[in-house]
Design a protein around this motif. Structure first.
Motif, mmCIF file in Angstrom:
data_model
loop_
_atom_site.group_PDB
_atom_site.id
_atom_site.type_symbol
_atom_site.label_atom_id
_atom_site.label_comp_id
_atom_site.label_asym_id
_atom_site.label_seq_id
_atom_site.Cartn_x
_atom_site.Cartn_y
_atom_site.Cartn_z
ATOM 1 N N ALA A 124 15.385 5.075 2.202
ATOM 2 C CA ALA A 124 15.148 4.103 1.025
ATOM 3 C C ALA A 124 15.143 2.687 1.524
ATOM 4 O O ALA A 124 14.093 1.911 0.953
ATOM 5 N N HIS A 125 15.828 2.359 2.206
ATOM 6 C CA HIS A 125 15.826 0.833 2.785
ATOM 7 C C HIS A 125 14.645 0.557 3.425
ATOM 8 O O HIS A 125 14.104 -0.637 3.500
ATOM 9 N N THR A 126 14.542 1.473 4.408
ATOM 10 C CA THR A 126 13.349 1.270 5.434
ATOM 11 C C THR A 126 11.932 1.087 4.688
ATOM 12 O O THR A 126 11.072 0.188 4.838
ATOM 13 N N LEU A 127 11.913 1.927 3.324
ATOM 14 C CA LEU A 127 10.452 1.992 2.902
ATOM 15 C C LEU A 127 10.612 0.571 2.209
ATOM 16 O O LEU A 127 9.553 0.014 2.331
ATOM 17 N N SER A 128 11.553 0.187 1.527
ATOM 18 C CA SER A 128 11.764 -1.188 0.751
ATOM 19 C C SER A 128 11.330 -2.219 1.906
ATOM 20 O O SER A 128 10.815 -3.215 1.386
ATOM 21 N N LEU A 129 11.625 -2.381 3.064
ATOM 22 C CA LEU A 129 11.455 -3.231 4.128
ATOM 23 C C LEU A 129 10.079 -3.298 4.464
ATOM 24 O O LEU A 129 9.389 -4.394 4.619
ATOM 25 N N ARG B 45 17.358 -10.555 5.772
ATOM 26 C CA ARG B 45 17.498 -11.620 6.421
ATOM 27 C C ARG B 45 17.310 -11.517 7.921
ATOM 28 O O ARG B 45 16.411 -12.279 8.457
ATOM 29 N N ILE B 46 17.508 -10.105 8.377
ATOM 30 C CA ILE B 46 17.208 -9.731 9.793
ATOM 31 C C ILE B 46 15.798 -9.911 9.684
ATOM 32 O O ILE B 46 15.089 -10.471 10.990
ATOM 33 N N CYS B 47 14.979 -9.176 9.038
ATOM 34 C CA CYS B 47 13.576 -9.018 9.027
ATOM 35 C C CYS B 47 12.902 -10.336 8.729
ATOM 36 O O CYS B 47 11.784 -10.487 9.552
ATOM 37 N N GLN B 48 13.373 -11.185 8.077
ATOM 38 C CA GLN B 48 12.697 -12.505 7.813
ATOM 39 C C GLN B 48 12.723 -13.539 9.091
ATOM 40 O O GLN B 48 11.919 -13.944 9.500
ATOM 41 N N VAL C 134 7.947 -3.879 10.634
ATOM 42 C CA VAL C 134 9.045 -2.825 10.515
ATOM 43 C C VAL C 134 8.706 -1.434 10.713
ATOM 44 O O VAL C 134 7.601 -0.966 10.096
ATOM 45 N N TYR C 135 9.325 -0.700 11.977
ATOM 46 C CA TYR C 135 9.076 0.747 12.018
ATOM 47 C C TYR C 135 10.478 1.754 11.578
ATOM 48 O O TYR C 135 11.484 1.177 11.938
ATOM 49 N N GLY C 136 9.883 2.728 11.115
ATOM 50 C CA GLY C 136 10.798 3.818 10.723
ATOM 51 C C GLY C 136 10.857 4.771 11.826
ATOM 52 O O GLY C 136 9.826 4.956 12.542
ATOM 53 N N THR C 137 11.748 5.485 11.881
ATOM 54 C CA THR C 137 11.832 6.540 13.013
ATOM 55 C C THR C 137 11.969 7.873 12.443
ATOM 56 O O THR C 137 12.544 8.262 11.342
ATOM 57 N N PHE D 111 7.781 -6.624 4.168
ATOM 58 C CA PHE D 111 7.237 -7.227 5.347
ATOM 59 C C PHE D 111 6.076 -6.752 6.066
ATOM 60 O O PHE D 111 5.460 -7.395 7.206
ATOM 61 N N ASN D 112 5.489 -5.430 5.938
ATOM 62 C CA ASN D 112 4.273 -4.887 6.499
ATOM 63 C C ASN D 112 3.166 -4.907 5.444
ATOM 64 O O ASN D 112 1.916 -4.336 5.896
ATOM 65 N N LYS D 113 3.143 -5.874 4.540
ATOM 66 C CA LYS D 113 2.058 -6.127 3.596
ATOM 67 C C LYS D 113 0.664 -6.329 4.347
ATOM 68 O O LYS D 113 0.997 -7.315 5.020
#
Length: 479
Positions: free
Chosen positions: A219-224, A192-195, A246-249, A228-230
């Protein structure tokens, strides 16, 4: 005060002591006039807007963050407690994260227009604050470390596309049915946040946390990122949008990071999604060393690894070398992406984006030198020797520092570069004084553990001078 190591090391206890009845009003007034105003943007998102405008006027962007952190002592204590806890306000925090996205987007719409390019007000999220009980992340991390495919990456490992399959499966030895329900709801909130961020053109930066949370966060970051980064398919017409969204750290003090970065870049290419990387040294080093030492000694510890090798580099030079090596890898990856995606005059969606989070002068010099060396930037013809950065590179490269820290470095970078959008962003937390207490105490410790003793001493003296100005105003000469 900021230059006394013993006070810095004990700042979490001192800040907790300051909240005791009888001295709380005086302590809160002092902290608000000093540390709070030095490191925090405001009590609410709206009250931070004047600071955002002030920064943009001098070509600086912002990484906006509602600063709510888990109290680690309470979180680990609750893991062994059977007492039923009151309902967490995590849903209010989720709603505030979405509100933060809206405020950031509204600000950018006003200063940059509705374009998806050049937007330099991003939002950071801390996953452990978005659940009713952060210990669910620890249990999920334990499950992942026991079941995830081994990929030759040191603890806390490397995420896999199958990590969230457990959300649709029965309970396990590690995860209860309640845990799985919480994780399922948690992931829905993240989506919801990313949408909303996607709709409003605001990048989301997922903060790294303690290593015992990190497998679950990864795990959640990879899924997001996969969702969303497709990137557009080769058969479709390329349409430019905010990417990576979406960026992971990636924490350079973790020994896993070079291999994790290599595998992440390969997975993004194979999966046709853009990889967003926030590269930092890391802010939890003393805690990580203490937790690992306690685990090996058989004492109570949140650490999830019994490997005799520490998950973090034990010396700062090793962390510095890791950071700089990863920075070089990322800049060369950006060079390859620009070569592929720079057709004649046609903007194309970036396949990689990097936020270099660093307060280190040497690393900043290296980043600018590598950008010039690889042809991503050029030195200007004038005697001021400005580094000129084109727009397509600016959609892929950003450098960040924490608000209230290293302003001399920030100003140096702004004054030695030229671009149509800010290259430098400041991490600006907001929240009430009680909400930002964990962040404030961590800032003091990070000054020493991340910057190093010499640089930290200089930075603490600079911060102390700023605090004295806030306290004594025109009566303080700065000497």
């Amino acid at each position: 005060m900021c230059s006394i190591p013993s006070l810095v090391d004990n700042s979490p206890r001192l800040l907790q002591f300051a909240m005791l009845p009888g001295i709380r009003w005086f302590a809160e007034t002092f902290v608000r006039m000093t540390f709070f105003d030095q490191f925090v943007g405001g009590d609410t998102a709206e009250k931070t807007l004047p600071l955002l405008y002030k920064l943009r006027a001098v070509n600086k962007g912002a990484l906006f963050a509602y600063s709510v952190e888990v109290d680690e002592s309470e979180a680990t204590a609750s893991a062994s407690s059977s007492k039923k806890k009151e309902l967490s306000p995590h849903k209010r925090i989720v709603d505030e994260m979405i509100h933060c996205v809206d405020v950031a987007a509204g600000f950018e719409d006003g200063v940059s227009g509705k374009l998806h390019t050049g937007r330099r007000t991003w939002v950071a999220i801390k996953m452990s604050a978005l659940l009713p009980d952060a210990n669910v992340l620890i249990r999920f991390s334990s499950h992942l470390m026991a079941t995830r495919p081994k990929r030759g990456v040191a603890f806390p490992g490397c995420p896999h596309s199958s990590d969230l399959d457990v959300l649709n499966n029965p309970p396990t030895d590690t995860l209860t049915a309640s845990d799985i329900a919480v994780l399922r709801d948690f992931h829905a909130d993240l989506v919801r946040i990313c949408q909303r961020a996607q709709e409003r053109g605001v990048r989301i930066i997922v903060d790294a946390e303690y290593s015992w949370y990190q497998p679950a966060i990864d795990a959640h970051t990879l899924s997001l990122t996969r969702q969303f980064n497709k990137l557009p398919s080769k058969a479709s017409k390329d349409t430019y949008a905010v990417q990576p969204l979406v960026y992971g750290t990636y924490q350079a003090y973790l020994q896993r990071t070079p291999e994790l970065l290599a595998q992440s870049l390969a997975d993004a290419k194979a999966g046709n999604y853009a990889l967003g990387v926030k590269l930092v040294r890391g802010a939890y080093h003393p805690h990580e060393v203490a937790a690992h030492t306690a685990r090996l000694a058989g004492d109570r510890s949140p650490s999830l690894t019994s490997d005799p090798n520490s998950p973090v580099w034990l010396s700062k030079p090793d962390t510095d070398a890791c950071y700089n090596a990863c920075a070089r890898t990322l800049i060369h990856t950006i060079r390859e992406d620009v070569n592929i995606r720079r057709p004649k005059g046609t903007p194309m969606t970036p396949a990689v984006g990097v936020l270099f989070g660093t307060h280190n002068w040497e690393s900043c010099r290296l980043i600018l030198e590598e950008l010039v060396k690889t042809g991503l930037a050029v030195k200007g013809p004038a005697k001021d020797d400005l580094v000129l950065l084109p727009d397509d590179v600016m959609e892929r490269v950003t450098i960040g520092q924490l608000y209230g820290m290293c302003d001399d470095l920030t100003n140096h970078l702004v004054n030695s570069t030229a671009s149509n959008t800010p290259l430098i962003i400041k991490y600006i937390p907001y929240g009430t004084l009680s909400e930002t207490m964990p962040y404030l105490s961590r800032r003091a410790i990070e000054n020493k553990s991340v910057l190093g003793e010499g640089a930290a001493s200089v930075e603490r003296q600079r911060a102390a001078a700023e605090i004295k100005k806030r306290l004594f105003g025109p009566w303080f000469s700065g000497k």
